[in-house]
Design a protein around this motif. Structure first.
Motif, PDB file in Angstrom:
ATOM      1  N   ALA A 104       0.826  -1.211   0.000  1.00  0.00           N
ATOM      2  CA  ALA A 104       0.000   0.000   0.000  1.00  0.00           C
ATOM      3  C   ALA A 104       0.852   1.249   0.000  1.00  0.00           C
ATOM      4  N   LYS A 105       2.122   1.119   0.415  1.00  0.00           N
ATOM      5  CA  LYS A 105       2.942   2.323   0.487  1.00  0.00           C
ATOM      6  C   LYS A 105       3.609   2.670  -0.839  1.00  0.00           C
ATOM      7  N   ARG A 106       3.501   1.772  -1.812  1.00  0.00           N
ATOM      8  CA  ARG A 106       3.982   2.157  -3.139  1.00  0.00           C
ATOM      9  C   ARG A 106       3.038   3.237  -3.655  1.00  0.00           C
ATOM     10  N   PRO A 107       3.604   4.294  -4.273  1.00  0.00           N
ATOM     11  CA  PRO A 107       2.762   5.439  -4.610  1.00  0.00           C
ATOM     12  C   PRO A 107       1.513   5.094  -5.408  1.00  0.00           C
ATOM     13  N   VAL A 108       1.674   4.219  -6.407  1.00  0.00           N
ATOM     14  CA  VAL A 108       0.518   3.926  -7.246  1.00  0.00           C
ATOM     15  C   VAL A 108      -0.566   3.220  -6.438  1.00  0.00           C
ATOM     16  N   ASN A 109      -0.160   2.243  -5.645  1.00  0.00           N
ATOM     17  CA  ASN A 109      -1.134   1.527  -4.820  1.00  0.00           C
ATOM     18  C   ASN A 109      -1.750   2.454  -3.787  1.00  0.00           C
ATOM     19  N   PHE A 110      -0.924   3.333  -3.269  1.00  0.00           N
ATOM     20  CA  PHE A 110      -1.400   4.277  -2.264  1.00  0.00           C
ATOM     21  C   PHE A 110      -2.513   5.148  -2.854  1.00  0.00           C
ATOM     22  N   LEU A 111      -2.267   5.668  -4.068  1.00  0.00           N
ATOM     23  CA  LEU A 111      -3.288   6.492  -4.725  1.00  0.00           C
ATOM     24  C   LEU A 111      -4.550   5.686  -4.976  1.00  0.00           C
ATOM     25  N   ARG A 112      -4.389   4.432  -5.354  1.00  0.00           N
ATOM     26  CA  ARG A 112      -5.574   3.590  -5.610  1.00  0.00           C
ATOM     27  C   ARG A 112      -6.363   3.401  -4.320  1.00  0.00           C
ATOM     28  N   GLU A 113      -5.652   3.207  -3.224  1.00  0.00           N
ATOM     29  CA  GLU A 113      -6.329   3.043  -1.927  1.00  0.00           C
ATOM     30  C   GLU A 113      -7.151   4.289  -1.604  1.00  0.00           C
ATOM     31  N   LEU A 114      -6.631   5.447  -2.032  1.00  0.00           N
ATOM     32  CA  LEU A 114      -7.346   6.691  -1.758  1.00  0.00           C
ATOM     33  C   LEU A 114      -8.470   6.931  -2.764  1.00  0.00           C
ATOM     34  N   VAL A 118      -5.166   5.269 -11.255  1.00  0.00           N
ATOM     35  CA  VAL A 118      -4.031   5.901 -11.931  1.00  0.00           C
ATOM     36  C   VAL A 118      -3.301   4.915 -12.817  1.00  0.00           C
ATOM     37  N   ASP A 119      -2.750   5.495 -13.873  1.00  0.00           N
ATOM     38  CA  ASP A 119      -1.883   4.736 -14.751  1.00  0.00           C
ATOM     39  C   ASP A 119      -0.457   5.203 -14.440  1.00  0.00           C
ATOM     40  N   PRO A 120       0.391   4.315 -13.936  1.00  0.00           N
ATOM     41  CA  PRO A 120       1.729   4.745 -13.529  1.00  0.00           C
ATOM     42  C   PRO A 120       2.496   5.413 -14.667  1.00  0.00           C
ATOM     43  N   GLU A 121       2.283   4.925 -15.899  1.00  0.00           N
ATOM     44  CA  GLU A 121       2.991   5.513 -17.041  1.00  0.00           C
ATOM     45  C   GLU A 121       2.588   6.974 -17.216  1.00  0.00           C
ATOM     46  N   GLU A 122       1.276   7.176 -17.081  1.00  0.00           N
ATOM     47  CA  GLU A 122       0.746   8.522 -17.310  1.00  0.00           C
ATOM     48  C   GLU A 122       1.287   9.479 -16.248  1.00  0.00           C
ATOM     49  N   LEU A 123       1.434   8.990 -15.024  1.00  0.00           N
ATOM     50  CA  LEU A 123       1.944   9.852 -13.951  1.00  0.00           C
ATOM     51  C   LEU A 123       3.442  10.085 -14.089  1.00  0.00           C
ATOM     52  N   GLY A 124       4.140   9.165 -14.732  1.00  0.00           N
ATOM     53  CA  GLY A 124       5.591   9.310 -14.887  1.00  0.00           C
ATOM     54  C   GLY A 124       6.310   9.295 -13.554  1.00  0.00           C
ATOM     55  N   ILE A 125       5.833   8.484 -12.630  1.00  0.00           N
ATOM     56  CA  ILE A 125       6.456   8.455 -11.300  1.00  0.00           C
ATOM     57  C   ILE A 125       7.810   7.746 -11.392  1.00  0.00           C
ATOM     58  N   PRO A 126       8.906   8.461 -11.075  1.00  0.00           N
ATOM     59  CA  PRO A 126      10.201   7.776 -11.135  1.00  0.00           C
ATOM     60  C   PRO A 126      10.353   6.874  -9.917  1.00  0.00           C
ATOM     61  N   SER A 127      11.306   5.943 -10.005  1.00  0.00           N
ATOM     62  CA  SER A 127      11.583   5.159  -8.811  1.00  0.00           C
ATOM     63  C   SER A 127      12.368   6.071  -7.882  1.00  0.00           C
ATOM     64  N   GLY A 128      11.876   6.270  -6.678  1.00  0.00           N
ATOM     65  CA  GLY A 128      12.559   7.169  -5.753  1.00  0.00           C
ATOM     66  C   GLY A 128      11.983   8.568  -5.799  1.00  0.00           C
ATOM     67  N   VAL A 129      12.811   9.541  -5.470  1.00  0.00           N
ATOM     68  CA  VAL A 129      12.332  10.920  -5.364  1.00  0.00           C
ATOM     69  C   VAL A 129      13.113  11.816  -6.322  1.00  0.00           C
ATOM     70  N   THR A 130      12.614  13.051  -6.489  1.00  0.00           N
ATOM     71  CA  THR A 130      13.308  13.978  -7.388  1.00  0.00           C
ATOM     72  C   THR A 130      13.943  15.141  -6.637  1.00  0.00           C
ATOM     73  N   GLU A 131      13.453  15.431  -5.432  1.00  0.00           N
ATOM     74  CA  GLU A 131      14.007  16.563  -4.681  1.00  0.00           C
ATOM     75  C   GLU A 131      13.493  16.545  -3.246  1.00  0.00           C
ATOM     76  N   PHE A 132      14.171  17.318  -2.397  1.00  0.00           N
ATOM     77  CA  PHE A 132      13.655  17.635  -1.062  1.00  0.00           C
ATOM     78  C   PHE A 132      13.573  19.155  -1.017  1.00  0.00           C
ATOM     79  N   SER A 133      12.457  19.659  -1.479  1.00  0.00           N
ATOM     80  CA  SER A 133      12.302  21.090  -1.697  1.00  0.00           C
ATOM     81  C   SER A 133      12.658  21.902  -0.444  1.00  0.00           C
ATOM     82  N   GLY A 134      13.426  22.975  -0.647  1.00  0.00           N
ATOM     83  CA  GLY A 134      13.769  23.865   0.471  1.00  0.00           C
ATOM     84  C   GLY A 134      14.960  23.397   1.277  1.00  0.00           C
ATOM     85  N   HIS A 135      15.574  22.282   0.898  1.00  0.00           N
ATOM     86  CA  HIS A 135      16.714  21.751   1.662  1.00  0.00           C
ATOM     87  C   HIS A 135      17.939  21.622   0.768  1.00  0.00           C
ATOM     88  N   THR A 136      19.115  21.816   1.385  1.00  0.00           N
ATOM     89  CA  THR A 136      20.340  21.574   0.622  1.00  0.00           C
ATOM     90  C   THR A 136      20.765  20.116   0.735  1.00  0.00           C
TER      91      THR A 136
END
Ligand code: SF4
Length: 433
Positions: A104-114, A118-136
């Motif tokens: 359930a903690k995988r993003p796609v499954n999480f969204l489905r639970e909510l 969603v189509d994972p391809e359409e969302l373009g969710i990368p494996s992992g993260v892209t940034e930690f906004s506001g932090h160095t």
């Protein structure tokens, strides 16, 4: 079908791995078009921790408060507490979803639970993260789970066995984070020293790949960055990893957080830890001999069953010998479902409080002595505002007047000049220049 939510707020308890997990969910939900809010929101995601009884109490208290103050908000509880006490969480007001650490903690499954198809391809969710906004600094979770069975720890039950993320995926993520502007990448997980066991590899081999990563911005300018290992067991810092740290101080911060838990062999055995006091201290000495004044930090658990005055005295002596730059002292609290929960010969709470005060005071003196040994040395401070962290884990304050603009990192020489614009922060501020 549950009505889609438009705004979401995230609250995270616990370790760096949990912060990372929240970021994965944050990116998925924001890609889905939700807006992040800092207070009121349609959906509140509470990512919980269950490592101590106190962590669970704080999460339950917060959930009750949110339900009182925002009766229309839907609350989704996830994280380790949702694995260890899902039934209790389901009875709390406002809680609509209790999602564990598994699928359930995988993003796609999480969204489905909510209720979001969603189509994972359409969302373009990368494996992992892209940034930690506001932090160095950015966190990079390299593995999850743990194969050990420490008597006090519920984590293997709620996060499962150790699973490593593939090296190629991690290399790509480091590049992405550096190009997003992060100058320090902190490798985290639940038992990072076991990275690669399921991939026929090991942590030193992963680090060899990560230190060689070169990142260039669009104009072809190289982007500097350093890596830092978060919590790692002393027995898992092998000769290969130590050599790599010695050879690439530009890329790996000379700092290791190595949980000690106790300096008493008897207590370590009771805890079902796999090393004794001498093994731990010898590992510190071996690393100290190879690296240039490395910083060690550690956790110590006080009040564990079997800890008497003699065992506590051994812990005090071990802390002094290791020369920690920082020590985190935790009082032991039994967690239901752990082997130690049934053990009864615990020291009285007032004794634990006294020992905690005594150990914290001694550790502060040890840390101060380590800080003084750094005076006169150069170090790179990764800044968030005007306060930052040196490679050797010293909090450093920088005078804004000395800076041009808002750099993410500055090289400083630590010194004793009291008029200096730079200083250590802490119990006994040390002036530096
Ligand atoms: S090594 Fe021990 S303390 Fe650390 S997560 Fe595993 S079981 Fe828990």
């Amino acid at each position: 079908m549950v009505a889609p939510v438009k705004s979401v707020r995230f609250v995270t308890f616990g370790c760096k791995a949990n912060q990372y997990d929240t970021q994965v969910l944050r990116e998925a939900l924001l890609r889905r078009g939700m807006e992040e809010a800092n207070s009121k929101a349609d959906l509140i995601v509470v990512n919980t921790c269950t490592v101590t009884a106190e962590a669970g109490r704080k999460a339950r208290k917060l959930i009750r408060r949110i339900a009182r103050e925002q009766p229309t908000a839907r609350i989704c509880v996830t994280g380790c507490l949702s694995e260890s006490e899902p039934e209790i969480l389901r009875t709390l007001p406002g809680v609509q979803w209790v999602l564990g650490n598994g699928e359930a903690k995988r993003p796609v499954n999480f969204l489905r639970e909510l209720g979001h198809e969603v189509d994972p391809e359409e969302l373009g969710i990368p494996s992992g993260v892209t940034e930690f906004s506001g932090h160095t600094r950015a966190f990079l979770k390299i593995q999850d789970g743990c194969d050990m069975a420490c008597g006090f720890c519920i984590i293997p039950k709620v996060r499962g066995a150790s699973r490593s993320r593939p090296a190629a995926e991690l290399c790509a993520e480091v590049q992405r984070l550096v190009l997003a502007g992060h100058v320090e990448i902190v490798l985290c997980g639940i038992h990072i020293g076991h990275w690669g066991r399921d991939l026929d590899s090991n942590l030193a081999e992963l680090m060899e790949q990560l230190v060689d990563i070169e990142c260039e911005d669009r104009e072809g300018r190289p982007q500097p960055f350093r890596l830092r290992l978060s919590s790692i067991e002393a027995t898992e810092v092998d000769a290969h990893l130590t050599s790599l740290m010695a050879d690439r101080p530009d890329r790996i911060a000379p700092h290791l957080h190595m949980p000690m838990q106790s300096g008493s062999d008897l207590v370590l055995r009771q805890m079902n830890r796999w090393y004794d006091r001498r093994t731990y201290l010898d590992a510190c000495a071996r690393i100290q001999a190879r690296l240039d004044l490395p910083a060690f930090s550690a956790d110590v658990l006080l009040g564990f069953p079997g800890e008497g005055e003699a065992e506590f005295a051994e812990t005090l002596a071990a802390v002094e010998e290791a020369g920690f730059a920082r020590l985190h002292v935790f009082p032991y609290s039994p967690r239901p479902g752990t082997a130690a929960a049934e053990q009864s010969d615990r020291p009285a709470p007032e004794l634990v409080r006294e020992r905690r005060a005594a150990l914290s005071e001694m550790a502060a003196g040890v840390a101060e002595a380590y800080g003084r040994s750094l005076i006169g040395r150069r170090d790179t401070v990764v800044l968030e505002g005007f306060v930052g962290l040196s490679g050797r884990y010293q909090r450093v304050r920088v005078d804004p007047k000395e800076l041009t603009g808002l750099p993410k990192a500055v090289d400083v020489r630590l010194a004793q000049d009291p008029t200096s614009p730079l200083s250590f922060l802490g119990r006994s501020p040390l002036p530096v220049a």
